[in-house]
Design a protein around this motif. Structure first.
Motif, PDB file in Angstrom:
ATOM      1  N   ASP A  93      44.697  42.563  -2.343  1.00 36.16           N
ATOM      2  CA  ASP A  93      45.725  42.271  -3.308  1.00 36.16           C
ATOM      3  C   ASP A  93      46.719  41.418  -1.721  1.00 36.16           C
ATOM      4  O   ASP A  93      47.341  41.154  -1.808  1.00 36.16           O
ATOM      5  CB  ASP A  93      46.354  43.303  -3.686  1.00 36.16           C
ATOM      6  CG  ASP A  93      45.885  43.959  -5.049  1.00 36.16           C
ATOM      7  OD1 ASP A  93      45.277  42.656  -5.291  1.00 36.16           O
ATOM      8  OD2 ASP A  93      46.101  45.530  -5.567  1.00 36.16           O
ATOM      9  N   LEU A  94      46.540  42.507  -0.849  1.00 35.77           N
ATOM     10  CA  LEU A  94      47.206  42.185   1.134  1.00 35.77           C
ATOM     11  C   LEU A  94      46.811  40.881   0.593  1.00 35.77           C
ATOM     12  O   LEU A  94      48.040  40.175   1.448  1.00 35.77           O
ATOM     13  CB  LEU A  94      46.780  43.084   1.657  1.00 35.77           C
ATOM     14  CG  LEU A  94      47.894  44.045   1.695  1.00 35.77           C
ATOM     15  CD1 LEU A  94      47.099  45.244   3.280  1.00 35.77           C
ATOM     16  CD2 LEU A  94      48.961  44.645   1.085  1.00 35.77           C
ATOM     17  N   ASN A  95      46.029  40.293   0.827  1.00 33.49           N
ATOM     18  CA  ASN A  95      44.621  39.012   1.275  1.00 33.49           C
ATOM     19  C   ASN A  95      46.394  38.111   0.114  1.00 33.49           C
ATOM     20  O   ASN A  95      45.718  37.340   0.737  1.00 33.49           O
ATOM     21  CB  ASN A  95      43.608  38.975   1.027  1.00 33.49           C
ATOM     22  CG  ASN A  95      42.927  38.148   1.545  1.00 33.49           C
ATOM     23  OD1 ASN A  95      42.861  38.008   2.975  1.00 33.49           O
ATOM     24  ND2 ASN A  95      42.137  37.306   1.114  1.00 33.49           N
ATOM     25  N   ALA A  96      45.945  38.639  -1.015  1.00 29.82           N
ATOM     26  CA  ALA A  96      46.544  37.229  -1.881  1.00 29.82           C
ATOM     27  C   ALA A  96      48.107  37.207  -1.731  1.00 29.82           C
ATOM     28  O   ALA A  96      48.427  36.393  -2.437  1.00 29.82           O
ATOM     29  CB  ALA A  96      46.027  38.037  -3.581  1.00 29.82           C
ATOM     30  N   SER A  97      48.646  38.377  -1.006  1.00 29.36           N
ATOM     31  CA  SER A  97      49.908  37.943  -0.894  1.00 29.36           C
ATOM     32  C   SER A  97      50.847  37.404   0.523  1.00 29.36           C
ATOM     33  O   SER A  97      50.705  36.033   0.909  1.00 29.36           O
ATOM     34  CB  SER A  97      51.086  39.303  -1.246  1.00 29.36           C
ATOM     35  OG  SER A  97      50.302  40.210  -0.815  1.00 29.36           O
TER      36      SER A  97
END
Length: 203
Positions: A93-97
């Motif tokens: 999720d961090l990678n996608a944000s």
């Protein structure tokens, strides 16, 4: 083991960092991700049809998901494993944000920048709340008193959040956690993430 690598990639860095902390040699194959888009070449698509980096090759085994690669690197190191699965999902999720916000700002990737920054801030607040609770319990890392692959998975995109326009100034527990990771023996740098400077002791 061969890591198909791009030096500015947070996802590639987490593999380099994990290997360095373990003392595991990696053969790095530099991929011209930007501007060459070599990761989309026929040779690279034959390895990974999704056209993404990193790629880890160990003999006939080819892994294309960072979480799988971290598990593979630590398969003989149970001390680096814990209740990691929820945090490996959180790292994605961090990678996608935050990761996408950074790619937008430094490589002009298309993104709804306000939406991805907003999502990144919400995830940082979750991370800060969890790490504050851990501190109250005397625990330094995400799943306990020792670092695990959960910490290595979440660290790069968190530490590089300012590159995507998201400040870390208001997250004291996150900053202490990042300092603890940067203090680990074998820690290595990447552009934007530096070693701790050792203070000189007065003579």
């Amino acid at each position: 083991m061969i890591l198909y690598d791009y030096v500015l990639s947070a996802s590639c860095y987490k593999l380099r960092l994990m290997a360095a902390l373990l003392g595991q040699p990696l053969t790095l194959r530099a991929v011209n991700f930007h501007p060459g888009r070599e990761h989309k070449s026929p040779q690279m698509l034959a390895l990974n049809p999704q056209g993404t980096l990193p790629i880890l090759q160990d003999g006939d085994l080819v892994l294309t998901q960072s979480a799988d690669m971290l598990r593979h690197l630590t398969r003989d190191h149970p001390d680096w494993r814990g209740a990691d699965d929820p945090w490996l999902s959180f790292a994605a999720d961090l990678n996608a944000s935050l990761g996408l916000a950074r790619l937008h700002d430094i490589l002009c990737y298309p993104a709804d920048i306000y939406a991805v920054r907003r999502a990144g801030v919400q995830q940082l607040r979750q991370l800060e709340a969890h790490l504050a609770e851990q501190r109250f319990d005397g625990l330094t890392f995400l799943t306990g008193s020792r670092p695990t692959i959960a910490d290595i998975a979440c660290f790069p995109n968190t530490a590089l959040a300012p590159d995507g326009g998201v400040s870390l100034d208001v997250y004291p527990s996150i900053r202490l956690w990042m300092r603890a990771i940067r203090s680990l023996p074998g820690f290595i740098e990447m552009p934007g993430i530096h070693r701790l400077h050792e203070l000189e002791r007065p003579s």
